[in-house]
Write a protein that holds these residues in place. Structure first.
Motif, PDB file in Angstrom:
ATOM      1  N   SER A 124      62.762  13.765 -47.423  1.00 35.90           N
ATOM      2  CA  SER A 124      63.771  14.671 -47.409  1.00 35.90           C
ATOM      3  C   SER A 124      63.202  16.097 -46.949  1.00 35.90           C
ATOM      4  CB  SER A 124      64.496  14.634 -48.661  1.00 35.90           C
ATOM      5  OG  SER A 124      63.370  14.664 -49.731  1.00 35.90           O
ATOM      6  N   SER A 125      61.933  16.373 -47.461  1.00 36.86           N
ATOM      7  CA  SER A 125      61.423  17.846 -47.210  1.00 36.86           C
ATOM      8  C   SER A 125      61.357  18.203 -45.803  1.00 36.86           C
ATOM      9  CB  SER A 125      59.967  17.654 -47.936  1.00 36.86           C
ATOM     10  OG  SER A 125      59.095  16.562 -47.295  1.00 36.86           O
ATOM     11  N   TYR A 126      61.026  17.061 -44.969  1.00 38.97           N
ATOM     12  CA  TYR A 126      61.112  17.343 -43.584  1.00 38.97           C
ATOM     13  C   TYR A 126      62.250  17.659 -42.947  1.00 38.97           C
ATOM     14  CZ  TYR A 126      56.328  15.752 -43.215  1.00 38.97           C
ATOM     15  OH  TYR A 126      54.691  15.713 -43.557  1.00 38.97           O
ATOM     16  N   MET A 127      63.514  16.722 -43.513  1.00 36.54           N
ATOM     17  CA  MET A 127      64.767  17.077 -42.949  1.00 36.54           C
ATOM     18  C   MET A 127      65.425  18.300 -43.262  1.00 36.54           C
ATOM     19  SD  MET A 127      65.818  14.493 -41.020  1.00 36.54           S
ATOM     20  CE  MET A 127      67.470  15.138 -40.937  1.00 36.54           C
ATOM     21  N   ALA A 128      64.846  18.847 -44.294  1.00 42.39           N
ATOM     22  CA  ALA A 128      65.578  20.271 -44.640  1.00 42.39           C
ATOM     23  C   ALA A 128      64.906  21.438 -43.768  1.00 42.39           C
ATOM     24  CB  ALA A 128      65.130  20.660 -46.157  1.00 42.39           C
ATOM     25  N   LEU A 129      63.842  21.031 -43.149  1.00 44.63           N
ATOM     26  CA  LEU A 129      63.299  22.082 -42.156  1.00 44.63           C
ATOM     27  C   LEU A 129      63.876  21.779 -40.769  1.00 44.63           C
ATOM     28  CD1 LEU A 129      60.834  24.175 -41.530  1.00 44.63           C
ATOM     29  CD2 LEU A 129      59.370  22.285 -41.036  1.00 44.63           C
ATOM     30  N   PHE A 130      64.341  20.713 -40.753  1.00 42.50           N
ATOM     31  CA  PHE A 130      64.773  20.131 -38.883  1.00 42.50           C
ATOM     32  C   PHE A 130      65.633  21.270 -38.293  1.00 42.50           C
ATOM     33  CE2 PHE A 130      67.544  17.774 -36.280  1.00 42.50           C
ATOM     34  CZ  PHE A 130      66.672  17.345 -35.316  1.00 42.50           C
ATOM     35  N   PRO A 131      66.732  22.012 -38.985  1.00 47.41           N
ATOM     36  CA  PRO A 131      67.764  22.797 -38.226  1.00 47.41           C
ATOM     37  C   PRO A 131      66.988  23.763 -37.846  1.00 47.41           C
ATOM     38  CG  PRO A 131      68.695  21.635 -40.294  1.00 47.41           C
ATOM     39  CD  PRO A 131      67.352  21.381 -40.112  1.00 47.41           C
ATOM     40  N   HIS A 132      65.941  24.183 -38.805  1.00 42.50           N
ATOM     41  CA  HIS A 132      65.258  25.796 -38.437  1.00 42.50           C
ATOM     42  C   HIS A 132      64.421  25.551 -37.073  1.00 42.50           C
ATOM     43  CE1 HIS A 132      66.478  27.286 -42.383  1.00 42.50           C
ATOM     44  NE2 HIS A 132      65.918  26.337 -42.784  1.00 42.50           N
ATOM     45  N   LEU A 133      63.886  24.232 -36.969  1.00 43.00           N
ATOM     46  CA  LEU A 133      63.009  23.902 -35.715  1.00 43.00           C
ATOM     47  C   LEU A 133      63.938  24.143 -34.319  1.00 43.00           C
ATOM     48  CD1 LEU A 133      61.101  20.982 -36.844  1.00 43.00           C
ATOM     49  CD2 LEU A 133      60.516  23.324 -37.041  1.00 43.00           C
ATOM     50  N   LEU A 134      65.339  24.176 -34.265  1.00 46.38           N
ATOM     51  CA  LEU A 134      66.035  24.190 -33.211  1.00 46.38           C
ATOM     52  C   LEU A 134      66.591  25.679 -32.916  1.00 46.38           C
ATOM     53  CD1 LEU A 134      68.177  21.060 -33.886  1.00 46.38           C
ATOM     54  CD2 LEU A 134      66.310  21.126 -32.486  1.00 46.38           C
ATOM     55  N   GLN A 135      66.027  26.488 -33.661  1.00 46.00           N
ATOM     56  CA  GLN A 135      66.424  28.088 -33.562  1.00 46.00           C
ATOM     57  C   GLN A 135      65.787  28.709 -32.440  1.00 46.00           C
ATOM     58  OE1 GLN A 135      65.478  30.052 -37.095  1.00 46.00           O
ATOM     59  NE2 GLN A 135      67.031  29.204 -38.272  1.00 46.00           N
ATOM     60  N   PRO A 136      66.653  29.074 -31.258  1.00 50.26           N
ATOM     61  CA  PRO A 136      65.994  29.705 -30.080  1.00 50.26           C
ATOM     62  C   PRO A 136      64.766  30.356 -30.262  1.00 50.26           C
ATOM     63  CG  PRO A 136      68.721  29.792 -29.997  1.00 50.26           C
ATOM     64  CD  PRO A 136      68.234  29.419 -31.509  1.00 50.26           C
ATOM     65  N   VAL A 137      65.067  31.395 -31.169  1.00 50.81           N
ATOM     66  CA  VAL A 137      63.779  32.396 -31.413  1.00 50.81           C
ATOM     67  C   VAL A 137      62.356  31.669 -31.222  1.00 50.81           C
ATOM     68  CG1 VAL A 137      63.740  32.374 -33.882  1.00 50.81           C
ATOM     69  CG2 VAL A 137      63.059  34.375 -32.717  1.00 50.81           C
ATOM     70  N   LEU A 138      62.424  30.695 -31.982  1.00 50.52           N
ATOM     71  CA  LEU A 138      61.080  29.779 -31.908  1.00 50.52           C
ATOM     72  C   LEU A 138      60.595  29.574 -30.673  1.00 50.52           C
ATOM     73  CD1 LEU A 138      61.125  27.404 -35.100  1.00 50.52           C
ATOM     74  CD2 LEU A 138      59.657  29.320 -34.715  1.00 50.52           C
ATOM     75  N   TRP A 139      61.574  29.013 -29.810  1.00 50.52           N
ATOM     76  CA  TRP A 139      61.156  28.659 -28.588  1.00 50.52           C
ATOM     77  C   TRP A 139      61.006  29.622 -27.642  1.00 50.52           C
ATOM     78  CZ3 TRP A 139      60.421  23.475 -27.939  1.00 50.52           C
ATOM     79  CH2 TRP A 139      60.857  22.420 -29.021  1.00 50.52           C
ATOM     80  N   GLU A 140      61.128  30.961 -27.785  1.00 50.45           N
ATOM     81  CA  GLU A 140      60.670  32.115 -27.075  1.00 50.45           C
ATOM     82  C   GLU A 140      59.333  32.081 -26.888  1.00 50.45           C
ATOM     83  OE1 GLU A 140      62.967  33.933 -25.178  1.00 50.45           O
ATOM     84  OE2 GLU A 140      64.627  32.445 -26.070  1.00 50.45           O
ATOM     85  N   ARG A 141      58.603  31.970 -27.745  1.00 44.49           N
ATOM     86  CA  ARG A 141      56.934  31.989 -27.742  1.00 44.49           C
ATOM     87  C   ARG A 141      56.353  30.779 -26.824  1.00 44.49           C
ATOM     88  NH1 ARG A 141      56.325  33.590 -33.868  1.00 44.49           N
ATOM     89  NH2 ARG A 141      57.739  35.392 -33.930  1.00 44.49           N
ATOM     90  N   THR A 142      55.799  31.021 -25.994  1.00 48.88           N
ATOM     91  CA  THR A 142      55.210  29.897 -25.143  1.00 48.88           C
ATOM     92  C   THR A 142      54.275  28.911 -26.015  1.00 48.88           C
ATOM     93  OG1 THR A 142      53.594  31.247 -24.075  1.00 48.88           O
ATOM     94  CG2 THR A 142      55.561  31.057 -22.922  1.00 48.88           C
ATOM     95  N   GLY A 143      53.615  29.779 -26.631  1.00 43.66           N
ATOM     96  CA  GLY A 143      52.731  28.866 -27.446  1.00 43.66           C
ATOM     97  C   GLY A 143      53.090  28.146 -28.594  1.00 43.66           C
ATOM     98  N   ASN A 144      54.509  28.062 -28.961  1.00 44.86           N
ATOM     99  CA  ASN A 144      55.215  27.342 -29.883  1.00 44.86           C
ATOM    100  C   ASN A 144      55.587  26.034 -29.228  1.00 44.86           C
ATOM    101  OD1 ASN A 144      54.719  29.148 -31.914  1.00 44.86           O
ATOM    102  ND2 ASN A 144      56.929  29.732 -32.015  1.00 44.86           N
ATOM    103  N   ILE A 145      55.815  26.115 -27.651  1.00 49.05           N
ATOM    104  CA  ILE A 145      56.538  24.959 -27.238  1.00 49.05           C
ATOM    105  C   ILE A 145      55.778  23.590 -27.085  1.00 49.05           C
ATOM    106  CG2 ILE A 145      57.311  24.060 -25.053  1.00 49.05           C
ATOM    107  CD1 ILE A 145      58.080  27.028 -24.425  1.00 49.05           C
ATOM    108  N   PRO A 146      54.419  23.327 -27.038  1.00 49.15           N
ATOM    109  CA  PRO A 146      53.840  22.257 -27.185  1.00 49.15           C
ATOM    110  C   PRO A 146      54.017  21.622 -28.534  1.00 49.15           C
ATOM    111  CG  PRO A 146      52.544  23.724 -25.610  1.00 49.15           C
ATOM    112  CD  PRO A 146      53.460  24.475 -26.237  1.00 49.15           C
ATOM    113  N   PRO A 147      53.479  22.350 -29.564  1.00 51.38           N
ATOM    114  CA  PRO A 147      53.409  21.615 -30.839  1.00 51.38           C
ATOM    115  C   PRO A 147      54.729  21.554 -31.389  1.00 51.38           C
ATOM    116  CG  PRO A 147      52.661  24.144 -31.008  1.00 51.38           C
ATOM    117  CD  PRO A 147      52.708  23.732 -29.599  1.00 51.38           C
ATOM    118  N   LEU A 148      55.802  22.310 -31.071  1.00 52.30           N
ATOM    119  CA  LEU A 148      57.374  22.078 -31.580  1.00 52.30           C
ATOM    120  C   LEU A 148      57.648  20.776 -31.064  1.00 52.30           C
ATOM    121  CD1 LEU A 148      59.366  25.405 -31.594  1.00 52.30           C
ATOM    122  CD2 LEU A 148      58.898  23.715 -33.401  1.00 52.30           C
ATOM    123  N   VAL A 149      57.431  20.697 -29.591  1.00 51.94           N
ATOM    124  CA  VAL A 149      57.850  19.379 -28.848  1.00 51.94           C
ATOM    125  C   VAL A 149      57.319  18.095 -29.670  1.00 51.94           C
ATOM    126  CG1 VAL A 149      57.872  18.180 -26.735  1.00 51.94           C
ATOM    127  CG2 VAL A 149      58.461  20.373 -26.627  1.00 51.94           C
TER     128      VAL A 149
END
Length: 915
Positions: free
Chosen positions: A624-649
């Motif tokens: 459940s601790s991971y599920m609470a974070l899941f919606p935040h991982l889809l926020q567009p601002v996180l995906w604006e930084r190219t360095g976040n893309i490989p680890p986020l995927v």
């Protein structure tokens, strides 16, 4: 952003705030500047602040900010928006040279670097008048301006030392030489004459010597690619001038000038066409005695750096940035002379080495510098070829390295006092590190406990060298390519090794010592389960260190090895006991939460990688601790930084693998957000493969009904991208996805969804993409997916047997046999300029791949199909049983003889026949 006083005032205020030691003030100011730097006129406002501010600190801050802005944004990357407007680019190039030359030296250096960065991208094609503008300033007579030009030219041309030979490079160097060589030679002669004129004026000589230093660097860079026709006529002149310089009173000369003059001799003496200049024995002896030996000494400035500025000393010595030191230049000259004169040079220096060691033996306390010089001289003489990975790989056979090690190095390592003669102790450690590939394993193993003891040294240089030496020893490979030392051989020293490494981090000056942290990482990697009993204590220390450095990340390599060490701790412990993943989450999540909430940009990609590793270890459903974070991982601002893309995927893939059903059941409203991420990634040539990674995981792990309504739109997006920008990388990824879809949902579902988008689309995809392009698919798992998918298309899709698609059936089969038997087609069209997946560098400024967080290759088909060739044979047999006579008929009329022969082999191996 208008060019007005109000905006200039605002910019100045924020620049002032970026200098604050308080992160609560500094970080928002940095974020504001980052948010506005895309606006037109931003660089012009920075240059205006730099020029007009009355505050020198603000001027320097503006210069540094401008240089970093240029470094981040000047390069135009295909598929990405131009970050600096064309009018701003033109204005910057029109003003920057003059502004640089009229600025104080501290600012001049920053702007010179900025010109170099711009020049790397724009010179000569987009900045043809740069050289002319610079050369005309030689006539000014003002050495502040002349040195500014020389410094800029040096930063622009020094890359010629490191680039591979090419016609384009030589054409550029020729263009530079045509404009620059003659004025530079004239300036050199005039400056030498001025040195004679002002021989008694120390202040004037300092300025003139700095000019000669830069001229020497430029000559070295412009001569590096071996275009001798441009300097052949003047070589005797240059040689004479440099020789005269080096025989002046050395104390009067700047270290940088001496080192560059010696580097010049070193670069000339190893060129075959200048060999004759050094053949005379008197010349060789004179160079050895009067140039090399005096400059091999450990000078008082070196001693001060060793004791008081250890970080700079280490960077110079270990990382090769000591190119401007006399000692490094003298070492290079020894190596250069040994290329053609190894015997005579070794004979000359052998006498010096023995003399120096005898002087040391008479009075070690007073004469320790003699031994230091002797060790450096032996190292220079013996080193013929060297790599970072292996140290010296080819040695001078006239130098007995093992005997010197036993007689003169081991005694220093065995000394009971690790803090006595710290320079010689550091020399001894460095000798082991340098010649590790040349020394017997038994002797190296004997040094390990000695080195472990030296980690306790108070000298930062000494314990840093020791950590580096241990790390290098632990990476060495034996005859069977396993590590030279086994965990069993090092195990007796484990406790002392770990204690001393972690204690060394507490020594003042070493709290973020990257060599110590790298040695910790390498020790974990070598020792494996031997470290498990120590992990509960060590993880607390590592986590505490992570919390401290996250407040103000300043040492990227230290931070990287810190995260690698965390990953190793997790992997090694959880391999034996997967349930211990909970303990790691308990220790790490509070720090990770703080890093994510504070948006510590340097650490966010690392956190995502470690979280992926932790989540992948879980054996049950997603916590459940991971599920609470899941919606935040889809926020567009996180995906604006190219360095976040490989680890986020990768993190989203872990979510899908562990909890695809959970997400579909408890968070169905997040599926559009997940597919929105895919849509963003698929639109980019640089990141489209990451979009496919995500899409493949969605298809593999989510319940079919949860994405049913989105499937058609997914394919429409893919076809639109194919139509607008079809690259080889995209096609390879597209083929893998299409065939995975076929494996997961069936060939009929694939044919129907294609033809639902557009009639006859299925046939077009087979004809235009699958048949001609499947040979380009690379990777064992990827080829297996395609083979199984195509087999299903051939044998489980009725439309392939009784519609107009039937004519494609033998062609698809032939393409599949080609995938099995022919070499991979790795050709790429000339007009494709994108980064291929395999060519994407692992370490970039934006994203640092953690080696020990690496993801195991995943096979979505698994053991269900062990041999795709057997599957094809069995599936064709089944098909021929359903429609007797048809399959053999199509094969005999349409398949070429070689493919037919391969197919017969598959059928025999599967023990089946076609009906």
């Amino acid at each position: 952003m208008e060019l007005n006083d109000a905006n200039l005032h605002t910019l100045t205020e924020y620049l002032q705030k970026t200098l604050s030691p308080d992160p609560l003030v500094r970080r928002p100011a940095e974020k504001f500047l980052e948010s506005v730097e895309g606006n037109q006129n931003y660089p012009i406002l920075l240059l205006t602040a730099l020029e007009k501010s009355q505050d020198d600190v603000i001027r320097v801050c503006a210069a540094v900010t401008f240089k970093n802005y240029i470094k981040r944004n000047w390069r135009i990357v295909e598929d990405e928006p131009n970050k600096i407007s064309d009018p701003d680019r033109t204005a910057v190039k029109a003003n920057i040279v003059n502004l640089m030359l009229t600025s104080p030296e501290q600012i001049q250096k920053q702007l010179s670097d900025a010109i170099s960065i711009i020049g790397r991208e724009d010179f000569p094609q987009k900045w043809p008048d740069l050289l002319t503008e610079m050369v005309t300033r030689f006539q000014s007579g003002d050495f502040h301006i002349i040195n500014g030009v020389l410094r800029t030219a040096h930063s622009l041309f020094k890359r010629y030392r490191h680039e591979f030979k090419s016609n384009e490079l030589w054409m550029e160097i020729k263009l530079v030489l045509d404009t620059f060589a003659q004025p530079l030679t004239e300036l050199f002669k005039a400056t030498i004459d001025l040195c004679q004129t002002h021989a008694t004026d120390i202040n004037a000589l300092k300025v003139l010597f700095s000019s000669l230093t830069l001229i020497s660097k430029l000559f070295y860079s412009l001569n590096f690619q071996d275009l001798p026709e441009f300097f052949e006529d003047n070589m005797e002149t240059w040689m004479t001038h440099f020789h005269n310089l080096l025989t002046l009173d050395n104390k009067l000369l700047q270290t940088e000038l001496v080192s560059n003059a010696i580097q010049f001799l070193a670069s000339v003496c190893e060129r075959p066409h200048y060999k004759h200049l050094f053949e005379d024995q008197n010349t060789l002896t004179s160079i050895c005695e009067k140039v090399i030996v005096p400059n091999m000494e450990f000078r008082s400035a070196d001693e001060e750096a060793f004791e008081d500025n250890s970080e700079e000393y280490i960077i110079r010595d270990l990382e090769g940035s000591d190119i401007d030191t006399r000692r490094r230049a003298a070492c290079d000259l020894v190596r250069g002379l040994c290329r053609f004169f190894e015997g005579p040079v070794t004979a000359i220096f052998s006498g010096y080495v023995n003399s120096m060691l005898n002087e040391y033996a008479k009075n070690p306390a007073a004469n320790w510098k003699h031994k230091d010089s002797a060790i450096y001289l032996v190292t220079s003489l013996a080193s013929k070829a060297q790599t970072q990975k292996h140290g010296i790989t080819q040695a001078n056979e006239l130098v007995n390295l093992t005997e010197f090690f036993v007689s003169h190095i081991l005694p220093d390592l065995r000394s009971p006092s690790v803090n006595e003669f710290p320079v010689l102790k550091a020399d001894a450690v460095k000798y082991v590190m340098t010649f590790r590939s040349q020394l017997p394993k038994e002797q190296l193993l004997e040094t390990v406990p000695l080195l472990v003891a030296h980690l306790r040294a108070e000298s930062t240089v000494q314990h840093t060298y020791t950590a580096h030496a241990l790390e290098r020893l632990f990476t060495m490979r034996g005859p069977n390519n396993s590590t030279l030392f086994s965990a069993t051989e090092i195990a007796p020293f484990t406790e002392q090794l770990l204690n001393n490494l972690f204690n060394a981090l507490a020594i003042p000056g070493s709290s973020e010592n990257e060599y110590i942290m790298k040695a910790i990482m390498r020790s974990f990697s070598l020792l494996q389960e031997t470290i498990v009993p120590y992990i509960p204590t060590l993880i607390g220390q590592l986590t505490h260190k992570l919390l401290l450095v996250s407040k103000n990340p300043s040492k990227p390599h230290f931070n990287h090895y810190l995260f690698e060490s965390l990953c190793l701790s997790i992997r090694i412990t959880c391999k034996a006991n997967p349930a211990s993943v909970l303990s790691f989450e308990e220790a790490l999540f509070p720090v990770f939460t703080e890093i994510l909430q504070s948006d510590v940009q340097e650490f966010v990609p690392y956190v995502f990688q470690v979280m992926s590793l932790l989540l992948e270890i879980h054996t049950s459903s997603i916590p459940s601790s991971y599920m609470a974070l899941f919606p935040h991982l889809l926020q567009p601002v996180l995906w604006e930084r190219t360095g976040n893309i490989p680890p986020l995927v990768r993190l989203l893939q872990a979510y899908l693998e562990k909890g695809g059903t959970t997400i579909a059941g408890s968070a169905p409203d997040k599926i559009p957000g997940l597919l929105g991420v895919f849509q963003k990634l698929i639109a980019s040539k640089a990141n489209d493969h990451q979009g496919f990674y995500l899409l493949n995981s969605v298809v593999e792990h989510m319940p079919p009904e949860s994405i049913g309504q989105y499937r058609k739109q997914i394919f429409i997006l893919l076809f639109q991208r194919l139509q607008s920008s079809k690259t080889t990388k995209f096609i390879k990824s597209f083929l893998v996805f299409v065939n995975l879809y076929c494996v997961k949902y069936g060939a009929i579902a694939l044919q129907e969804i294609f033809d639902d988008i557009q009639p006859k689309m299925f046939g077009m995809v087979l004809e235009k993409i699958v048949i001609p392009e499947v040979q380009k698919v690379s990777g064992q798992v990827e080829k297996k997916i395609c083979a199984v998918g195509i087999t299903k298309i051939l044998t489980e899709c009725p439309a392939m047997m009784d519609t107009e698609y039937t004519k494609l059936w033998p062609l698809v089969l032939q393409a599949l046999i080609g995938l099995f038997e022919l070499p991979e087609d790795d050709s790429i069209p000339d007009d494709e300029h994108f980064i291929d997946i395999e060519d994407t560098p692992g370490y970039q400024t934006a994203f640092s791949q953690l080696a020990f967080a690496g993801k195991k290759e995943h096979d979505p088909i698994g053991d269900a199909v062990s041999n795709p060739k057997i599957l094809l044979a069995q599936s064709l047999h089944k098909l021929s049983t359903a429609c007797p006579g048809r399959v053999p008929s199509m094969l005999s009329t349409s398949l070429n003889a070689e493919a037919l022969q391969f197919l017969q082999g598959y059928l025999q191996a599967a023990s089946v026949q076609l009906v």
